[in-house]
Design a protein around this motif. Structure first.
Motif, PDB file in Angstrom:
ATOM      1  N   ALA A  55      -2.097  20.203  14.606  1.00 48.01           N
ATOM      2  CA  ALA A  55      -2.334  18.872  15.169  1.00 48.01           C
ATOM      3  C   ALA A  55      -3.818  18.501  15.091  1.00 48.01           C
ATOM      4  O   ALA A  55      -4.152  17.383  14.695  1.00 48.01           O
ATOM      5  N   VAL A  56      -4.691  19.421  15.445  1.00 46.29           N
ATOM      6  CA  VAL A  56      -6.119  19.107  15.411  1.00 46.29           C
ATOM      7  C   VAL A  56      -6.591  18.967  13.963  1.00 46.29           C
ATOM      8  O   VAL A  56      -7.415  18.097  13.653  1.00 46.29           O
ATOM      9  N   ASP A  57      -6.071  19.782  13.048  1.00 43.82           N
ATOM     10  CA  ASP A  57      -6.452  19.671  11.639  1.00 43.82           C
ATOM     11  C   ASP A  57      -5.984  18.334  11.057  1.00 43.82           C
ATOM     12  O   ASP A  57      -6.743  17.652  10.362  1.00 43.82           O
TER      13      ASP A  57
ATOM     14  N   ALA B  50      -1.200  18.689  21.496  1.00 43.73           N
ATOM     15  CA  ALA B  50      -0.737  18.359  20.151  1.00 43.73           C
ATOM     16  C   ALA B  50      -0.054  16.996  20.163  1.00 43.73           C
ATOM     17  O   ALA B  50      -0.245  16.186  19.251  1.00 43.73           O
ATOM     18  N   SER B  51       0.678  16.709  21.190  1.00 46.78           N
ATOM     19  CA  SER B  51       1.358  15.413  21.309  1.00 46.78           C
ATOM     20  C   SER B  51       0.353  14.263  21.412  1.00 46.78           C
ATOM     21  O   SER B  51       0.543  13.205  20.799  1.00 46.78           O
ATOM     22  N   ASP B  52      -0.717  14.469  22.185  1.00 49.25           N
ATOM     23  CA  ASP B  52      -1.770  13.444  22.293  1.00 49.25           C
ATOM     24  C   ASP B  52      -2.376  13.150  20.927  1.00 49.25           C
ATOM     25  O   ASP B  52      -2.587  11.997  20.559  1.00 49.25           O
ATOM     26  N   LEU B  53      -2.659  14.223  20.184  1.00 51.45           N
ATOM     27  CA  LEU B  53      -3.259  14.062  18.858  1.00 51.45           C
ATOM     28  C   LEU B  53      -2.288  13.393  17.893  1.00 51.45           C
ATOM     29  O   LEU B  53      -2.681  12.545  17.086  1.00 51.45           O
ATOM     30  N   GLU B  54      -1.017  13.735  17.973  1.00 51.98           N
ATOM     31  CA  GLU B  54      -0.010  13.115  17.110  1.00 51.98           C
ATOM     32  C   GLU B  54       0.137  11.623  17.410  1.00 51.98           C
ATOM     33  O   GLU B  54       0.344  10.820  16.502  1.00 51.98           O
TER      34      GLU B  54
ATOM     35  N   MET C 193       0.840  -1.181   0.000  1.00 51.76           N
ATOM     36  CA  MET C 193       0.000   0.000   0.000  1.00 51.76           C
ATOM     37  C   MET C 193       0.883   1.241   0.000  1.00 51.76           C
ATOM     38  O   MET C 193       1.881   1.299   0.686  1.00 51.76           O
ATOM     39  N   SER C 194       0.476   2.213  -0.734  1.00 52.46           N
ATOM     40  CA  SER C 194       1.194   3.475  -0.792  1.00 52.46           C
ATOM     41  C   SER C 194       0.997   4.255   0.510  1.00 52.46           C
ATOM     42  O   SER C 194      -0.099   4.304   1.050  1.00 52.46           O
ATOM     43  N   ASN C 195       2.059   4.841   0.998  1.00 54.46           N
ATOM     44  CA  ASN C 195       1.957   5.674   2.193  1.00 54.46           C
ATOM     45  C   ASN C 195       1.553   7.106   1.860  1.00 54.46           C
ATOM     46  O   ASN C 195       1.500   7.957   2.723  1.00 54.46           O
ATOM     47  N   HIS C 196       1.271   7.378   0.592  1.00 54.57           N
ATOM     48  CA  HIS C 196       0.945   8.731   0.163  1.00 54.57           C
ATOM     49  C   HIS C 196      -0.380   9.239   0.720  1.00 54.57           C
ATOM     50  O   HIS C 196      -0.620  10.439   0.708  1.00 54.57           O
ATOM     51  N   GLU C 197      -1.220   8.361   1.198  1.00 53.18           N
ATOM     52  CA  GLU C 197      -2.518   8.785   1.718  1.00 53.18           C
ATOM     53  C   GLU C 197      -2.358   9.742   2.898  1.00 53.18           C
ATOM     54  O   GLU C 197      -3.197  10.603   3.127  1.00 53.18           O
ATOM     55  N   PHE C 198      -1.277   9.621   3.635  1.00 55.07           N
ATOM     56  CA  PHE C 198      -1.064  10.474   4.798  1.00 55.07           C
ATOM     57  C   PHE C 198      -0.125  11.644   4.507  1.00 55.07           C
ATOM     58  O   PHE C 198       0.275  12.363   5.417  1.00 55.07           O
ATOM     59  N   ASP C 199       0.208  11.870   3.233  1.00 57.43           N
ATOM     60  CA  ASP C 199       1.094  12.984   2.875  1.00 57.43           C
ATOM     61  C   ASP C 199       0.511  14.329   3.293  1.00 57.43           C
ATOM     62  O   ASP C 199       1.231  15.192   3.808  1.00 57.43           O
ATOM     63  N   THR C 200      -0.772  14.522   3.085  1.00 61.72           N
ATOM     64  CA  THR C 200      -1.411  15.785   3.464  1.00 61.72           C
ATOM     65  C   THR C 200      -1.348  15.976   4.971  1.00 61.72           C
ATOM     66  O   THR C 200      -1.116  17.091   5.458  1.00 61.72           O
ATOM     67  N   ILE C 201      -1.522  14.906   5.694  1.00 63.00           N
ATOM     68  CA  ILE C 201      -1.451  14.961   7.157  1.00 63.00           C
ATOM     69  C   ILE C 201      -0.042  15.332   7.585  1.00 63.00           C
ATOM     70  O   ILE C 201       0.149  16.173   8.473  1.00 63.00           O
ATOM     71  N   ASP C 202       0.952  14.733   6.934  1.00 61.58           N
ATOM     72  CA  ASP C 202       2.346  15.069   7.245  1.00 61.58           C
ATOM     73  C   ASP C 202       2.655  16.536   6.939  1.00 61.58           C
ATOM     74  O   ASP C 202       3.383  17.194   7.700  1.00 61.58           O
ATOM     75  N   LEU C 203       2.094  17.053   5.846  1.00 63.38           N
ATOM     76  CA  LEU C 203       2.280  18.477   5.520  1.00 63.38           C
ATOM     77  C   LEU C 203       1.684  19.364   6.605  1.00 63.38           C
ATOM     78  O   LEU C 203       2.293  20.362   7.015  1.00 63.38           O
ATOM     79  N   LEU C 204       0.503  19.005   7.049  1.00 61.89           N
ATOM     80  CA  LEU C 204      -0.122  19.783   8.125  1.00 61.89           C
ATOM     81  C   LEU C 204       0.721  19.738   9.392  1.00 61.89           C
ATOM     82  O   LEU C 204       0.961  20.769  10.020  1.00 61.89           O
ATOM     83  N   LEU C 205       1.170  18.551   9.750  1.00 61.06           N
ATOM     84  CA  LEU C 205       1.950  18.405  10.981  1.00 61.06           C
ATOM     85  C   LEU C 205       3.277  19.152  10.926  1.00 61.06           C
ATOM     86  O   LEU C 205       3.763  19.631  11.955  1.00 61.06           O
ATOM     87  N   SER C 206       3.844  19.253   9.748  1.00 65.39           N
ATOM     88  CA  SER C 206       5.139  19.939   9.629  1.00 65.39           C
ATOM     89  C   SER C 206       4.992  21.444   9.416  1.00 65.39           C
ATOM     90  O   SER C 206       5.987  22.164   9.353  1.00 65.39           O
ATOM     91  N   SER C 207       3.763  21.925   9.354  1.00 65.64           N
ATOM     92  CA  SER C 207       3.527  23.354   9.154  1.00 65.64           C
ATOM     93  C   SER C 207       3.688  24.114  10.469  1.00 65.64           C
ATOM     94  O   SER C 207       3.838  23.519  11.537  1.00 65.64           O
ATOM     95  N   ASP C 208       3.620  25.426  10.373  1.00 66.02           N
ATOM     96  CA  ASP C 208       3.672  26.281  11.553  1.00 66.02           C
ATOM     97  C   ASP C 208       2.280  26.695  12.025  1.00 66.02           C
ATOM     98  O   ASP C 208       2.154  27.511  12.937  1.00 66.02           O
ATOM     99  N   ALA C 209       1.249  26.141  11.401  1.00 62.12           N
ATOM    100  CA  ALA C 209      -0.115  26.522  11.738  1.00 62.12           C
ATOM    101  C   ALA C 209      -0.417  26.164  13.202  1.00 62.12           C
ATOM    102  O   ALA C 209      -0.094  25.055  13.652  1.00 62.12           O
ATOM    103  N   PRO C 210      -1.022  27.068  13.932  1.00 60.93           N
ATOM    104  CA  PRO C 210      -1.300  26.783  15.344  1.00 60.93           C
ATOM    105  C   PRO C 210      -2.268  25.623  15.549  1.00 60.93           C
ATOM    106  O   PRO C 210      -2.251  24.985  16.598  1.00 60.93           O
ATOM    107  N   THR C 211      -3.103  25.341  14.555  1.00 59.02           N
ATOM    108  CA  THR C 211      -4.087  24.256  14.679  1.00 59.02           C
ATOM    109  C   THR C 211      -3.642  23.007  13.918  1.00 59.02           C
ATOM    110  O   THR C 211      -4.466  22.138  13.631  1.00 59.02           O
TER     111      THR C 211
END
Length: 188
Positions: free
Chosen positions: A21-23, A122-126, A1-19
């Protein structure tokens, strides 16, 4: 299975956006729910009676049933398949399912603007995202092996290339009504 399905999630997590982890968390839950639904609808579509002309009716049968959620899709899948989600996920099924149900409860609270009573960091959500990712990988790899479809590929309404796919289906579906009845039998 391709791991690309979570690429968007990884982008969100690596961003500086305050939300971030929840997003990322909310998106991870949506992806898990969609993956199981797509594996289920793919397995349904393996019935000999369904062809491309039936896809709109199959979609409508599921979308018009407002009492079908993740647990009900899993129950429908397990009723239809001789290989259960528990067998597909393996030894981590109980732990990951508990985490998934916990995540769905948190997501529902968050979507409705309510507090979770857990004051999730954020750690709990991660950590929840990591468990959801593992569920997705195990489910996708197993589904690909047993059914020839991982729930990630875009079109779930395709016939399997596996010659013995019919052997994993426990219920003989002969009409759209049979599908509607399967959904009703497991609805909330």
């Amino acid at each position: 299975m391709s791991n690309h399905e979570f690429d968007t999630i990884d982008l969100l997590l690596s961003s500086d956006a305050p939300t971030r982890a929840v997003d990322a968390f909310a998106l991870a839950v949506i992806k898990i729910e969609r993956q199981l639904r797509k594996i289920f609808t793919n397995l349904v579509y393996q019935a000999e009676c369904y062809g491309s002309e039936d896809v709109p009716k199959l979609r409508d049968a599921l979308s018009s049933n407002t009492k079908i959620y993740f647990s009900q899709i899993e129950a429908c899948f397990n009723a239809l398949s001789s290989i259960s989600t528990k067998e597909i996920i393996g030894k981590d099924y109980e732990r990951l399912t508990a985490r998934l149900q916990e995540a769905i409860g948190y997501r529902n609270k968050i979507f409705h603007g309510q507090l979770t009573q857990k004051n999730l960091s954020a750690s709990d959500l991660e950590q929840l995202i990591a468990d959801l990712r593992l569920w997705s990988e195990l489910l996708g790899n197993g589904a690909e092996q047993y059914f020839g479809y991982d729930g990630i590929k875009r079109n779930s309404f395709q016939k399997s290339a596996l010659p013995d796919i019919h052997k994993v289906i426990k219920i003989k579906l002969t009409s759209i009504q049979d599908y509607v009845d399967l959904l009703k039998a497991h609805q909330r």
